[in-house]
Design a protein around this motif. Structure first.
Motif, PDB file in Angstrom:
ATOM      1  N   ALA A   1      19.971   6.785  26.322  1.00  0.00           N
ATOM      2  CA  ALA A   1      20.744   7.782  25.574  1.00  0.00           C
ATOM      3  C   ALA A   1      20.145   9.172  25.695  1.00  0.00           C
ATOM      4  O   ALA A   1      20.864  10.167  25.686  1.00  0.00           O
ATOM      5  CB  ALA A   1      20.836   7.389  24.102  1.00  0.00           C
TER       6      ALA A   1
ATOM      7  N   ARG B   1      30.391  13.836  25.797  1.00  0.00           N
ATOM      8  CA  ARG B   1      29.740  12.824  24.974  1.00  0.00           C
ATOM      9  C   ARG B   1      30.818  11.936  24.357  1.00  0.00           C
ATOM     10  O   ARG B   1      31.455  12.309  23.389  1.00  0.00           O
ATOM     11  CB  ARG B   1      28.903  13.485  23.872  1.00  0.00           C
ATOM     12  CG  ARG B   1      27.540  13.958  24.330  1.00  0.00           C
ATOM     13  CD  ARG B   1      26.609  12.798  24.580  1.00  0.00           C
ATOM     14  NE  ARG B   1      25.231  13.243  24.840  1.00  0.00           N
ATOM     15  CZ  ARG B   1      24.231  12.421  25.125  1.00  0.00           C
ATOM     16  NH1 ARG B   1      24.457  11.115  25.193  1.00  0.00           N
ATOM     17  NH2 ARG B   1      23.022  12.884  25.350  1.00  0.00           N
TER      18      ARG B   1
ATOM     19  N   ARG C   1      26.792   7.101  22.887  1.00  0.00           N
ATOM     20  CA  ARG C   1      25.369   7.409  22.911  1.00  0.00           C
ATOM     21  C   ARG C   1      24.787   7.402  24.321  1.00  0.00           C
ATOM     22  O   ARG C   1      23.891   8.178  24.633  1.00  0.00           O
ATOM     23  CB  ARG C   1      24.609   6.391  22.042  1.00  0.00           C
ATOM     24  CG  ARG C   1      24.893   6.504  20.559  1.00  0.00           C
ATOM     25  CD  ARG C   1      24.333   7.784  20.006  1.00  0.00           C
ATOM     26  NE  ARG C   1      24.598   7.926  18.575  1.00  0.00           N
ATOM     27  CZ  ARG C   1      24.307   9.002  17.870  1.00  0.00           C
ATOM     28  NH1 ARG C   1      23.752  10.045  18.463  1.00  0.00           N
ATOM     29  NH2 ARG C   1      24.575   9.071  16.589  1.00  0.00           N
TER      30      ARG C   1
END
Length: 720
Positions: free
Chosen positions: A271, A397, A400
């Motif tokens: 992540a 995004r 994660r």
């Protein structure tokens, strides 16, 4: 294994290899996505022909709807990605790069750090950045997963220069420990007679041959033992000898864009790259570079010798079966050359581990699958920022994991396919209309009915079969393609006459800001590298000798600055930039308190008009103030010898110059005495005071014209 022990045994290297192979195995989905993205962007599919037509010979089956039908390649996605890359690249090099001080009293040094940043971007690293910024933008917008990864390091390489050495020069180096005799003054206190006498014995005593050769090898690392021994014989015989001495050719920060699962490997579920448990970096280098690393990076000589003997062209991809891992091909019609056959695969494995006290650290091991008994180098990674030397930013995004980020090829693939379908349909229709099927008498035996341009329709009698009339051209196909293109452009944020301009500006700015986020981290890391390796003298050449406020030392550029890279994408439109300049000019009439600082405005305007000319024309504010003060001091010197200085009508800070002249005369006894005793000097000074006062008054009159009065205190107040 003790985490404090940076040596690695063969078992440790096998563990690194096992972990890397697991990451490669987990990357199957990533490679599939990358292949699909590449195929969509570059219009690649099975059975293509160079002429953009469908042919049975290329497809291996009968093409539909007919032989030679249209098989158009529509570069819609490639065009969008090209636009994004061009915008990002232009924005990076036209953006204002500056260091913002954390504390207000650091502002003077911030000017020097900003000058260093701009010099690195525009001069020292320019050619490299033009390549790496473009590659990072290609990965950021065109890859899937859409990730841009940039490595920051210190770039150093050497070249061999033949240098003539004498006993005297070598003696000086032996005594002082320096590497260049030109850096040593004749009266250097380190030149002790006893030490010079010891060197004479070392150089001439046959019993100390090994010691002398060992010292020369340490003094000139990278020179082969055979060359050192030959130089010793010549030196004793003739008093001087020629030695191929390694000289540093390049010594500066460096950046390199890396492709995920090709140049850099980390676990798929990562992540945050800086928190990854391990990162593996791969590079292919030549034999010359491999030998050079022994000198520039202190790699193990025995490891390099083993690799040279066994490792050329060997790759971990030979065992995994993944072609991208062991294939750097230069394709040509009829064949391909695999360039890695002549190179050596090097793995840089970074691991995050903790020592026995629980203190975390990043450990580096440099290894190869063909030299498994040791590493080229194993050590605690010494990065000024305390993290991995890699910086990553996803395009979006959605979750994660970094790999959740999609490239533009995924959402736009079906739109491109729809455009192709409509284009092929119209092209095929045009072919059939231009070359319709024709009738021919049926021959005996079976026949196959094939419709296509110039196809022959078998009939028993010429009037037995009527040609099927082609339906009229349907505008629905054109409308469908136009609708698809509008949706395509709307999603991609392309600026067209049909799109809402504020929305397009917002999307463009969001994309550029996200891309800038990556390069802000990169330039901060570059600053840390500069602080670590540049000397004060090298920094002074960049920031200039502009007094104490501009003095910059390596420790001055670490941890005290926020690097900013800012641009409004609309400023790339000259018409919009001119409107903004006019709006800011009008804003001055609404600034009675004088809070508007025109310096940054002028700097922005200059860069917006022409970034190249702006860099040359704009001077740092500190330099401008210092120049005004220096000019007025020079004017006083001219008046002292009876020469009246020029009186320009604009372009000067009259208030500052008036204060400088009055203070300088008041603080200098000689000038004060000259003012009292020399009538010409006094007349010139008084006349210049009138001139400067008039300039100040004119500025005040402009303000009175806007406000109806002049302030009695603060900025713009009349001088006492």
């Amino acid at each position: 294994m003790n985490a404090l022990d940076t040596t690695r045994d063969p078992e440790d290297i096998r563990e690194l290899r096992t972990e890397l192979e697991q990451i490669i195995a987990d990357g199957l989905e990533v490679w599939q996505r990358q292949d699909e993205a590449r195929n969509v962007r570059f219009n690649i599919w099975e059975g293509q022909s160079p002429d953009g037509r469908k042919h049975a010979a290329a497809m291996g089956t009968d093409p539909l709807p007919f032989e030679g039908a249209s098989d158009a390649r529509i570069p819609a996605v490639d065009s969008i990605i090209g636009d994004k890359v061009a915008l990002a690249k232009q924005a990076i090099f036209r953006a204002q790069v500056q260091a913002t001080p954390v504390e207000p009293n650091d502002a003077p040094k911030a000017a020097s750090v900003t000058a260093l940043l701009r010099w690195l971007r525009d001069c020292e690293m320019r050619a490299e950045l033009e390549t790496e910024v473009e590659l990072s933008a290609q990965h950021f917008f065109g890859n899937d997963p859409a990730l841009a990864v940039v490595e920051v390091n210190w770039r150093q390489d050497i070249t061999l220069v033949r240098r003539q050495l004498s006993f005297d020069e070598l003696g000086v180096l032996y005594v002082t420990g320096e590497s260049n005799p030109d850096n040593i003054a004749p009266d250097d206190p380190r030149l002790e007679p006893a030490m010079l006498a010891d060197f004479q014995d070392l150089a001439l005593n046959p019993l100390r041959d090994r010691e002398f050769i060992a010292w020369l090898t340490r003094a000139y690392p990278g020179v082969t033992p055979a060359a050192v021994k030959s130089a010793v014989r010549t030196l004793r015989k003739e008093g001087s000898a020629e030695l191929p001495v390694p000289v540093v050719r390049q010594n500066r920060p460096g950046v390199q864009t890396l492709n995920y699962m090709e140049d850099i490997f980390f676990p798929v579920g990562t992540a945050d790259l800086q928190r990854a448990r391990s990162i593996h970096r791969r590079e292919w280098i030549s034999e010359v570079e491999l030998r050079e690393r022994v000198v520039t990076q202190r790699w193990s000589q025995s490891w390099v010798d083993t690799l040279l003997d066994k490792g050329r062209g060997q790759s971990i991809g030979d065992q995994t079966g993944r072609p991208v891992l062991d294939d750097i091909s230069l394709s040509r019609p009829g064949g391909a050359v695999n360039e890695t056959d002549h190179l050596y695969e090097i793995w840089w494995s970074y691991e995050r581990r903790a020592d026995e006290l629980g203190v975390p650290g990043i450990y580096l091991s440099i290894w190869n699958i063909s030299a498994t008994e040791e590493c080229a180098k194993c050590e605690l990674h010494d990065d000024p920022g305390g993290g991995y030397p890699f910086y990553c930013r996803p395009r979006e995004r959605l979750g994660r994991q970094l790999t959740d980020s999609r490239g533009l090829t995924r959402p736009l693939a079906t739109h491109q396919q729809e455009i192709k379908t409509q284009r092929d349909a119209r092209a095929n229709y045009t072919q059939l209309v231009a070359s319709p099927p024709r009738k021919t008498l049926m021959q005996r035996g079976a026949f196959e009915l094939i419709l296509g341009p110039n196809a022959q329709i078998p009939v028993q009698r010429m009037d037995d079969f009527e040609l099927v009339q082609m339906p009229p051209f349907m505008n629905a196909s054109v409308e469908m393609e136009a609708t698809t293109r509008r949706e395509f452009d709307e999603y991609a944020g392309r600026q067209t006459s049909e799109q809402e301009p504020n929305r397009i500006a917002m999307l463009q700015q969001a994309g550029v800001d996200s891309f800038f986020g990556l390069w802000r981290e990169v330039m901060s890391a570059v600053l840390r590298q500069a602080r670590r390796f540049y000397t004060p003298e090298e920094l002074a050449r960049v920031t200039g000798p502009g007094g104490e406020s501009l003095a910059l030392k390596p420790e001055d550029i670490y941890g005290e600055w926020d690097v900013m890279i800012e641009i409004d994408t609309r400023d790339l439109n000259m018409e919009f930039a001119m409107k903004k300049m006019k709006a800011f000019g009008d804003l001055r009439s609404l600034d009675p308190a004088g809070i508007l600082d025109l310096g940054p405005l002028v700097e922005w305007a200059a860069y917006s008009l022409d970034p190249v000319l702006g860099r040359r024309a704009i001077k740092p504010q500190t330099n401008v103030t210092q120049k005004e003060i220096s000019d007025e001091k020079n004017n006083l010197a001219q008046m002292a010898v009876g020469v009246e200085p020029e009186m320009p009508e604009q372009g000067i800070n009259a208030q500052l110059r008036l204060q400088t002249m009055q203070q300088h005369i008041g603080q200098s006894p000689k000038l004060a005495q000259l003012y009292q005793g020399d009538e010409l000097f006094r007349a010139l000074v008084e006349n210049r005071q009138k001139y400067l006062m008039q300039q100040v008054t004119q500025e005040q009159n402009k303000q009175i014209g806007r406000l109806g009065t002049a302030p009695l205190q603060g900025p713009g107040a009349a001088p006492a």
